[in-house]
Design an enzyme around this catalytic site. Sequence first.
Site: not given
Length: 161
Positions: A97, A122
């Site tokens: 994940h 970011f």
Amino acid sequence: MATAYHNLSDYDYESVPCGKDLRIGIAVAEWNHNITEPLMKGAIDTLLEHGVSADNIIVQHVPGTFELTYASAYLAEQHEVDAVIAIGCVVRGDTPHFDYICQGVTQGITQLNVDGFVPVIFGVLTTETMLQAEERAGGKHGNKGTEAAVTALKMAGLERI
């Protein structure tokens, strides 16, 4: 390690443009809020310190890091901001994940920067452990939110050159 000898919050104050007339959006993931809230605070404090008005800082919370791409696009399009800071935290677990989320949000933010006219910064921590995240959210390595805000101010200033 890139941060072995560097505090992320150390920067040359004079090299950062004044944010007096800027509108900055901040998209913040609620997941790992014990990390993302201090990151957001570091970003907001830095923006205020460099002249951005509190009224010109628009914060949008989203459930998780994967949703940051959508929220960043929304802030850029609907709030006419000069830059967006995407703040999230993904800590590696026992399943793939972590890789899917990190890859997805990185590609999404990259695509927004390529296709759009508003820089999307970011400010996502991608760490192996929660301790590493804590160290970068006000711990011994400073606050990545501060670094993201400095980057936003510099990138928003590109249009003014």
